[in-house]
Design a protein around this motif. Structure first.
Motif, short mmCIF file in Angstrom:
data_model
loop_
_atom_site.label_atom_id
_atom_site.label_comp_id
_atom_site.label_asym_id
_atom_site.label_seq_id
_atom_site.Cartn_x
_atom_site.Cartn_y
_atom_site.Cartn_z
N VAL A 173 0.85 -1.19 0.00
CA VAL A 173 0.00 0.00 0.00
C VAL A 173 0.89 1.25 0.00
N LYS A 174 0.89 1.95 -1.14
CA LYS A 174 1.66 3.20 -1.25
C LYS A 174 0.88 4.31 -0.54
N ASN A 175 1.62 5.29 -0.05
CA ASN A 175 0.94 6.35 0.67
C ASN A 175 1.71 7.66 0.57
N GLY A 176 2.04 8.06 -0.66
CA GLY A 176 2.75 9.32 -0.86
C GLY A 176 4.05 9.36 -0.07
N ALA A 177 4.23 10.44 0.68
CA ALA A 177 5.47 10.59 1.47
C ALA A 177 5.43 9.76 2.76
N ASP A 178 4.26 9.19 3.07
CA ASP A 178 4.13 8.40 4.30
C ASP A 178 4.58 6.95 4.09
N ALA A 179 4.78 6.26 5.20
CA ALA A 179 5.34 4.90 5.15
C ALA A 179 4.50 3.97 4.27
N VAL A 180 5.20 3.06 3.59
CA VAL A 180 4.54 2.05 2.76
C VAL A 180 4.18 0.87 3.67
N HIS A 181 2.94 0.43 3.60
CA HIS A 181 2.51 -0.73 4.40
C HIS A 181 2.50 -1.96 3.49
N VAL A 233 9.46 6.05 3.87
CA VAL A 233 9.81 6.66 2.59
C VAL A 233 10.87 7.73 2.84
N PRO A 234 12.03 7.64 2.18
CA PRO A 234 13.06 8.68 2.40
C PRO A 234 12.51 10.07 2.07
N ALA A 235 12.83 11.05 2.90
CA ALA A 235 12.31 12.42 2.68
C ALA A 235 12.95 13.04 1.43
N ILE A 236 12.15 13.86 0.79
CA ILE A 236 12.60 14.53 -0.44
C ILE A 236 12.48 16.03 -0.25
N THR A 237 13.46 16.78 -0.72
CA THR A 237 13.42 18.21 -0.47
C THR A 237 12.39 18.92 -1.34
N ALA A 286 3.79 9.34 -12.60
CA ALA A 286 4.47 8.04 -12.70
C ALA A 286 5.18 7.63 -11.40
N ALA A 287 4.90 8.31 -10.29
CA ALA A 287 5.49 7.88 -9.01
C ALA A 287 5.07 6.44 -8.72
N GLY A 288 3.76 6.21 -8.76
CA GLY A 288 3.24 4.87 -8.47
C GLY A 288 3.64 3.85 -9.53
N ASP A 289 3.66 4.27 -10.80
CA ASP A 289 4.00 3.35 -11.90
C ASP A 289 5.44 2.86 -11.77
N ALA A 295 11.94 0.50 -4.46
CA ALA A 295 10.82 1.19 -5.14
C ALA A 295 10.72 2.63 -4.67
N CYS A 296 10.93 2.86 -3.37
CA CYS A 296 10.87 4.22 -2.81
C CYS A 296 12.00 5.07 -3.38
N LYS A 297 13.16 4.44 -3.52
CA LYS A 297 14.32 5.17 -4.05
C LYS A 297 14.06 5.61 -5.49
N LEU A 298 13.53 4.67 -6.28
CA LEU A 298 13.26 4.99 -7.68
C LEU A 298 12.15 6.04 -7.79
N SER A 299 11.02 5.82 -7.13
CA SER A 299 9.91 6.77 -7.28
C SER A 299 10.28 8.12 -6.66
N GLY A 300 11.15 8.11 -5.65
CA GLY A 300 11.64 9.36 -5.08
C GLY A 300 12.41 10.18 -6.11
N VAL A 326 11.90 9.85 -9.38
CA VAL A 326 10.93 10.17 -10.44
C VAL A 326 10.12 11.43 -10.10
N VAL A 327 9.75 11.60 -8.82
CA VAL A 327 8.96 12.78 -8.45
C VAL A 327 9.80 14.07 -8.42
N GLN A 328 11.10 13.90 -8.53
CA GLN A 328 11.96 15.09 -8.52
C GLN A 328 12.35 15.54 -9.93
P1 AMP Z 1 1.69 7.47 -4.35
O1 AMP Z 1 1.13 6.58 -5.42
O2 AMP Z 1 1.39 8.92 -4.51
O3 AMP Z 1 1.37 6.97 -2.98
O4 AMP Z 1 3.29 7.42 -4.52
C1 AMP Z 1 4.00 6.25 -4.82
C2 AMP Z 1 5.36 6.29 -4.21
O5 AMP Z 1 6.10 7.44 -4.72
C3 AMP Z 1 5.38 6.47 -2.71
O6 AMP Z 1 5.24 5.22 -2.04
C4 AMP Z 1 6.76 7.07 -2.48
O7 AMP Z 1 7.75 6.06 -2.52
C5 AMP Z 1 6.93 7.97 -3.70
N1 AMP Z 1 6.46 9.33 -3.38
C6 AMP Z 1 5.31 9.91 -3.78
N2 AMP Z 1 5.19 11.17 -3.26
C7 AMP Z 1 6.30 11.37 -2.52
C8 AMP Z 1 6.80 12.46 -1.72
N3 AMP Z 1 6.11 13.60 -1.58
N4 AMP Z 1 7.99 12.31 -1.09
C9 AMP Z 1 8.68 11.17 -1.23
N5 AMP Z 1 8.29 10.10 -1.96
C10 AMP Z 1 7.11 10.20 -2.59
#
Ligand code: AMP
Length: 279
Positions: free
Chosen positions: A203-211, A223-227, A234-237, A260-265, A267-269
């Motif tokens: 279960v992805k949850n944006g910047a919050d922990a993945v369950h 999820v490692p913090a991003i500045t 495509a974060a989720g993809d 996955a967190c490292k890669l999507s981290g 991608v969102v930057q």
């Molecule tokens: P989401 O589908 O929006 O929950 O995002 C998928 C994944 O992208 C998350 O589990 C994180 O690994 C990464 N991600 C999305 N938004 C952020 C964010 N604001 N900061 C860090 N990682 C993020």
């Protein structure tokens, strides 16, 4: 002047999976395209990116779905021309569908795949996945909830849970699931997909922990913090691609989630769906 690109949910995942997997693994994209020039250019683009196009079927009188992205103060909005896209014919030929699925180890689809199919074709598609699963293939699913693509909420939630019922792996995003299924927390989302028959849920949850939950147990991965988040497209993809790539050698799930967190981290930057990273 418009800048054209080729992208979209399941294709984005294929593109990232291609980068993450060793050369001797095949990543194919299964869909329908037209017989027109733009369809051929899309197929050529896939080939240039190392994605196998043997599972693309050409149909006359249709073309690829088109969308435009408008930017207003950094906020993206979408306009779509895809009511008649060739991809909507993905499941109108059951024999072809069975054929493109037969040599795969893992088959990945999304809630968008389900949403664009007519109810009759959706039933054909789910039946093909059910048979593929019975034949030993791993079925992975991102519910990718898109209310605009469904007639109403009930049709969407019913269709999504039908997709879940044929899947081994579910990769939902909590915010959407909470909105449309009223899940109280990520644990509730995971439980719903486990109850539907999945054996692994992330279960992805944006910047919050993945369950996560699988046969070995359940837990959280931070999820490692991003500045600075530039573009979450495509974060989720990309995240899903890293989870799927981890299946190749049974990487422990928490380790795949960290990758996955490292890669999507990364991608969102960066802007756009397909981001070249060295991850
Ligand atoms: P989401 O589908 O929006 O929950 O995002 C998928 C994944 O992208 C998350 O589990 C994180 O690994 C990464 N991600 C999305 N938004 C952020 C964010 N604001 N900061 C860090 N990682 C993020």
């Amino acid at each position: 002047l418009y800048r054209r690109g080729f992208a979209g949910d399941t294709f984005n995942t294929a593109w990232y999976a291609r980068r993450l997997l060793p050369e001797d693994w095949t990543v194919a994209f299964g869909s329908c395209i037209g017989t027109d020039a733009v369809s051929a250019e899309m197929s050529d683009f896939m080939v240039s990116q190392g994605v196998d196009t043997a599972a693309l079927r050409r149909v006359a009188d249709r073309s690829v779905g088109l969308y435009m992205i408008s930017l207003l103060d950094g906020e993206r909005s979408f306009s779509y021309w895809r009511a008649q896209s060739a991809a909507r014919l993905l499941a109108d030929d059951p024999a072809w569908l069975a054929d493109i699925l037969k040599d795969r180890d893992t088959i990945y689809f999304s809630g968008i795949t389900l949403a664009i199919l007519e109810p009759k074709d959706r039933a054909t598609f789910l039946d093909a996945l059910r048979k593929a699963r019975a034949a030993g293939k791993t079925i992975a699913f991102d519910p990718n909830l898109r209310p605009r693509l469904w007639p109403d909420t009930k049709a969407m939630t019913t269709g999504i849970m039908e997709g879940a019922a044929v899947s081994d792996i579910a990769l939902p995003s909590f915010e959407d699931e909470a909105t449309w299924f009223r899940d109280a927390n990520p644990e509730a989302t995971a439980a719903r997909y486990i109850d539907a028959g999945a054996s692994m849920v992330v279960v992805k949850n944006g910047a919050d922990a993945v369950h996560f939950r699988d046969a070995t147990g359940s837990g959280e991965v931070e999820v490692p913090a991003i500045t600075q988040v530039i573009d979450t497209t495509a974060a989720g993809d990309s995240f899903n691609a890293a989870i799927l790539a981890g299946l190749k050698d049974n990487t422990p799930l928490p380790q795949s989630i960290a990758a996955a967190c490292k890669l999507s981290g990364a991608v969102v930057q960066a802007r756009g769906a397909l981001v070249e990273t060295d991850i």
